[in-house]
Scaffold this motif. Sequence first.
Motif, PDB file in Angstrom:
ATOM      1  N   ARG A   1       0.975  -1.201  -0.022  1.00 29.68           N
ATOM      2  CA  ARG A   1      -0.001   0.094  -0.010  1.00 29.68           C
ATOM      3  C   ARG A   1       0.869   1.185  -0.053  1.00 29.68           C
ATOM      4  O   ARG A   1       1.758   1.174   0.645  1.00 29.68           O
ATOM      5  CB  ARG A   1      -1.054   0.044   1.213  1.00 29.68           C
ATOM      6  CG  ARG A   1      -1.999  -1.138   1.428  1.00 29.68           C
ATOM      7  CD  ARG A   1      -3.044  -0.821   0.305  1.00 29.68           C
ATOM      8  NE  ARG A   1      -4.008  -1.641   0.279  1.00 29.68           N
ATOM      9  CZ  ARG A   1      -4.078  -3.084  -0.105  1.00 29.68           C
ATOM     10  NH1 ARG A   1      -3.166  -3.291  -1.049  1.00 29.68           N
ATOM     11  NH2 ARG A   1      -5.120  -3.753  -0.104  1.00 29.68           N
ATOM     12  N   TRP A   2       0.271   2.226  -0.771  1.00 25.43           N
ATOM     13  CA  TRP A   2       1.031   3.769  -0.456  1.00 25.43           C
ATOM     14  C   TRP A   2       0.686   4.060   0.855  1.00 25.43           C
ATOM     15  O   TRP A   2      -0.277   3.780   1.469  1.00 25.43           O
ATOM     16  CB  TRP A   2       0.482   4.383  -1.739  1.00 25.43           C
ATOM     17  CG  TRP A   2       0.819   4.203  -2.918  1.00 25.43           C
ATOM     18  CD1 TRP A   2       0.093   3.607  -3.948  1.00 25.43           C
ATOM     19  CD2 TRP A   2       2.138   4.225  -3.639  1.00 25.43           C
ATOM     20  NE1 TRP A   2       0.602   3.193  -5.042  1.00 25.43           N
ATOM     21  CE2 TRP A   2       2.052   3.639  -4.945  1.00 25.43           C
ATOM     22  CE3 TRP A   2       3.424   4.484  -3.263  1.00 25.43           C
ATOM     23  CZ2 TRP A   2       3.047   3.326  -5.687  1.00 25.43           C
ATOM     24  CZ3 TRP A   2       4.577   4.171  -3.885  1.00 25.43           C
ATOM     25  CH2 TRP A   2       4.211   3.632  -5.375  1.00 25.43           C
ATOM     26  N   HIS A   3       1.486   5.192   1.421  1.00 28.56           N
ATOM     27  CA  HIS A   3       1.418   5.795   2.639  1.00 28.56           C
ATOM     28  C   HIS A   3      -0.088   6.360   2.867  1.00 28.56           C
ATOM     29  O   HIS A   3      -0.404   6.288   4.081  1.00 28.56           O
ATOM     30  CB  HIS A   3       2.264   6.755   2.889  1.00 28.56           C
ATOM     31  CG  HIS A   3       3.749   6.278   2.827  1.00 28.56           C
ATOM     32  ND1 HIS A   3       4.788   6.891   2.831  1.00 28.56           N
ATOM     33  CD2 HIS A   3       4.416   4.928   3.224  1.00 28.56           C
ATOM     34  CE1 HIS A   3       6.145   6.294   2.909  1.00 28.56           C
ATOM     35  NE2 HIS A   3       5.505   4.878   3.370  1.00 28.56           N
ATOM     36  N   ASP A   4      -0.714   6.597   1.704  1.00 31.64           N
ATOM     37  CA  ASP A   4      -2.069   7.190   1.746  1.00 31.64           C
ATOM     38  C   ASP A   4      -3.428   6.092   1.881  1.00 31.64           C
ATOM     39  O   ASP A   4      -4.451   6.512   1.817  1.00 31.64           O
ATOM     40  CB  ASP A   4      -2.215   8.334   0.792  1.00 31.64           C
ATOM     41  CG  ASP A   4      -2.258   7.779  -0.436  1.00 31.64           C
ATOM     42  OD1 ASP A   4      -2.303   6.533  -0.772  1.00 31.64           O
ATOM     43  OD2 ASP A   4      -2.338   8.725  -1.675  1.00 31.64           O
TER      44      ASP A   4
ATOM     45  N   ASN B   1       5.580   3.145   9.167  1.00 32.12           N
ATOM     46  CA  ASN B   1       4.429   2.600   8.309  1.00 32.12           C
ATOM     47  C   ASN B   1       3.861   1.370   8.850  1.00 32.12           C
ATOM     48  O   ASN B   1       4.381   0.363   8.840  1.00 32.12           O
ATOM     49  CB  ASN B   1       4.817   2.455   7.012  1.00 32.12           C
ATOM     50  CG  ASN B   1       3.554   1.999   5.797  1.00 32.12           C
ATOM     51  OD1 ASN B   1       2.597   2.097   6.541  1.00 32.12           O
ATOM     52  ND2 ASN B   1       4.066   1.828   5.026  1.00 32.12           N
ATOM     53  N   GLU B   2       2.858   1.606   9.768  1.00 36.61           N
ATOM     54  CA  GLU B   2       2.386   0.555  10.565  1.00 36.61           C
ATOM     55  C   GLU B   2       1.776  -0.780   9.647  1.00 36.61           C
ATOM     56  O   GLU B   2       1.429  -1.861  10.192  1.00 36.61           O
ATOM     57  CB  GLU B   2       1.286   0.970  11.526  1.00 36.61           C
ATOM     58  CG  GLU B   2       1.648   1.752  12.592  1.00 36.61           C
ATOM     59  CD  GLU B   2       2.695   1.473  13.526  1.00 36.61           C
ATOM     60  OE1 GLU B   2       2.580   0.160  13.820  1.00 36.61           O
ATOM     61  OE2 GLU B   2       3.103   2.037  14.368  1.00 36.61           O
ATOM     62  N   HIS B   3       1.591  -0.294   8.249  1.00 35.72           N
ATOM     63  CA  HIS B   3       0.895  -1.278   7.389  1.00 35.72           C
ATOM     64  C   HIS B   3       1.721  -1.650   6.241  1.00 35.72           C
ATOM     65  O   HIS B   3       1.683  -1.984   5.105  1.00 35.72           O
ATOM     66  CB  HIS B   3      -0.389  -0.554   6.782  1.00 35.72           C
ATOM     67  CG  HIS B   3      -1.249   0.030   7.866  1.00 35.72           C
ATOM     68  ND1 HIS B   3      -1.976  -0.806   8.406  1.00 35.72           N
ATOM     69  CD2 HIS B   3      -1.686   1.199   8.260  1.00 35.72           C
ATOM     70  CE1 HIS B   3      -2.832  -0.167   9.558  1.00 35.72           C
ATOM     71  NE2 HIS B   3      -2.665   1.021   9.346  1.00 35.72           N
TER      72      HIS B   3
ATOM     73  N   LEU C   1       6.086  13.016  -0.987  1.00 42.88           N
ATOM     74  CA  LEU C   1       6.648  12.057  -0.313  1.00 42.88           C
ATOM     75  C   LEU C   1       5.986  10.676   0.043  1.00 42.88           C
ATOM     76  O   LEU C   1       6.315  10.093   0.752  1.00 42.88           O
ATOM     77  CB  LEU C   1       6.949  12.585   1.182  1.00 42.88           C
ATOM     78  CG  LEU C   1       7.639  13.945   1.041  1.00 42.88           C
ATOM     79  CD1 LEU C   1       7.909  14.631   2.680  1.00 42.88           C
ATOM     80  CD2 LEU C   1       9.265  13.824   0.414  1.00 42.88           C
ATOM     81  N   THR C   2       5.004  10.594  -0.682  1.00 44.61           N
ATOM     82  CA  THR C   2       4.193   9.555  -0.471  1.00 44.61           C
ATOM     83  C   THR C   2       4.680   8.166  -1.133  1.00 44.61           C
ATOM     84  O   THR C   2       4.655   8.273  -2.536  1.00 44.61           O
ATOM     85  CB  THR C   2       2.866   9.711  -1.313  1.00 44.61           C
ATOM     86  OG1 THR C   2       2.210  11.004  -0.658  1.00 44.61           O
ATOM     87  CG2 THR C   2       1.741   8.434  -1.002  1.00 44.61           C
ATOM     88  N   GLY C   3       5.227   7.384  -0.413  1.00 42.25           N
ATOM     89  CA  GLY C   3       6.054   6.194  -1.135  1.00 42.25           C
ATOM     90  C   GLY C   3       5.100   4.883  -0.389  1.00 42.25           C
ATOM     91  O   GLY C   3       4.265   4.968   0.209  1.00 42.25           O
ATOM     92  N   SER C   4       5.817   3.780  -0.406  1.00 48.74           N
ATOM     93  CA  SER C   4       5.280   2.562  -0.090  1.00 48.74           C
ATOM     94  C   SER C   4       6.308   1.672   0.955  1.00 48.74           C
ATOM     95  O   SER C   4       6.001   0.749   1.254  1.00 48.74           O
ATOM     96  CB  SER C   4       4.824   1.624  -1.152  1.00 48.74           C
ATOM     97  OG  SER C   4       6.119   1.292  -1.885  1.00 48.74           O
TER      98      SER C   4
END
Length: 523
Positions: free
Chosen positions: A100-103, A207-209, A184-187
């Motif tokens: 998943r992406w950070h968003d 990134n908890e996910h 800055l939205t990475g994975s």
Amino acid sequence: MRLNRYLRPWVGLLLCAGLFLGQAQADEQRLVIADARGDWGQLAPYLHMARGPGYVYTSFLFDTLVWKNDRGEIVPLLAQAWSSDADQRCHHLTLDTRARWHDGEPVTAEDVAFTFDYIQQHPYRFVDISRVEAVSTVDNRVSICLQQPDALFIERVAGSLPILPQHIYAQVEDPARFASQQALTGSGPYRLAEYSRAQGFYHLVRNEHWHLGKPRYQEVIINRLSPHAAATAMQQGDVDLMIIPQDFTELFRSRGADILQEASNHPYRLLFNHRQRFAEVGLRRGMAQAIDRSQLIELAFHGQALPARPAYRQQGSMEGLDPYSFDQDAASARLQEAGWQRREDGRWLDEQGQPVQLRLIAAPRAERLAKVLARQLTDFGLSLNIVLLQDVPLTQAVQQQNFDLALLTQSHQGDPDRFRTMLGGTQGRGDRYQANADLLQLLEQLRYQIDPAQREAMLMQAERLYNADLPSLPLLNPINFAATRPGKGAAFTPNGIAMGIPLPLNKLSLFPPGSAAELKAAP
């Protein structure tokens, strides 16, 4: 009350460590990296600085398709499996559907295809995808076909190219100016919570996910500190890791730190101006034998460097290579055969009978090496003028041929095709050597050779040709050092991170997720 408020200043960092968290709890919640510079640009693929740890820090936020583990083996990252056709022209990767992406948006095969198309339009300096012919997707599978076979595609492209979110970058016309939070939205395993260019400070949160599992630390702090301050802080348990100059190893060791060391494989080389002053190969060979490399190592690096292999790679056979051993008599003979003459007072005259006056350019960080080298050549009868230039002016001076000798350093590990691009390509500080058609043709043929044994034989032959022509002379291979608190996971990756970066900051070593042990290397 936000934690990062207290972590920004150094005093606040100490307070936070001492008052808010017990040491054992802090060890599990926070990794603190001290950095003498601190600021390496914003942590997005088109915004980070090209040198130093900018790419590696950015890799904490952005994942590639595959990655190297701490043994240098290629393991899954966004791609959970991959294969290549027999001719090594088409490569097929199956994405991990958990990514998943950070968003929160899913990472898809369309994101991968978009990234390759976007990089074609907006080149990313660390990865060359000019030979990609077609990219196709079916469900979570992406196929990348090249114009010619490339047995190293998975390692040097899939393992180095950060994948971009299509839903964000599709509308961005100039990524070098796209500096909003969305850039800055990475994975990857961490997100950027705060960045201060002025203070040299980054605060990353977990990134908890992350699809590979929860990373080890809740947060990662990168903070500008001098080595002296960092050594004291590490002794107190407030700093965990720092890449350090050789001069500070004993200081950190005395404060209880573990010292890591590894050959950098970023050798310093002496580039000859082979288009002007040193157009005659005999002059280059004579100059090579006038240099005492063992003395360079002892005086400029206090013994903390290795003699450079006099070819492109820093590991490999010496068969058929001339080591250009230090021999001033042989050096004099070669220079005289090439047209220079030596006066009775020992000073050298060029082909026109004029005193030889050489301009040596180098970066400020190479000042000590430049001075030791200049002293050797001065004692040999040459007159030198040392000019220290910052990065951009140094690159410009090389490109504009405004030098006689240049002390340069670049990576010589990772991507073997870098030999070709550094020799005859457009690398800013490459050799730009076009005089040997056989060498250029051999390196071009290497791009398409898929048989490992044939590749090695061709590469050795190319190195012998390079060694004979001597566009530049590799001098020494510095040793990189890092200080770390025990158990923090810092380790140098064999052959470097991604395309060969020699830093102990591999994310799979520093903060492995719970499932990292399950990752298997490519067969």
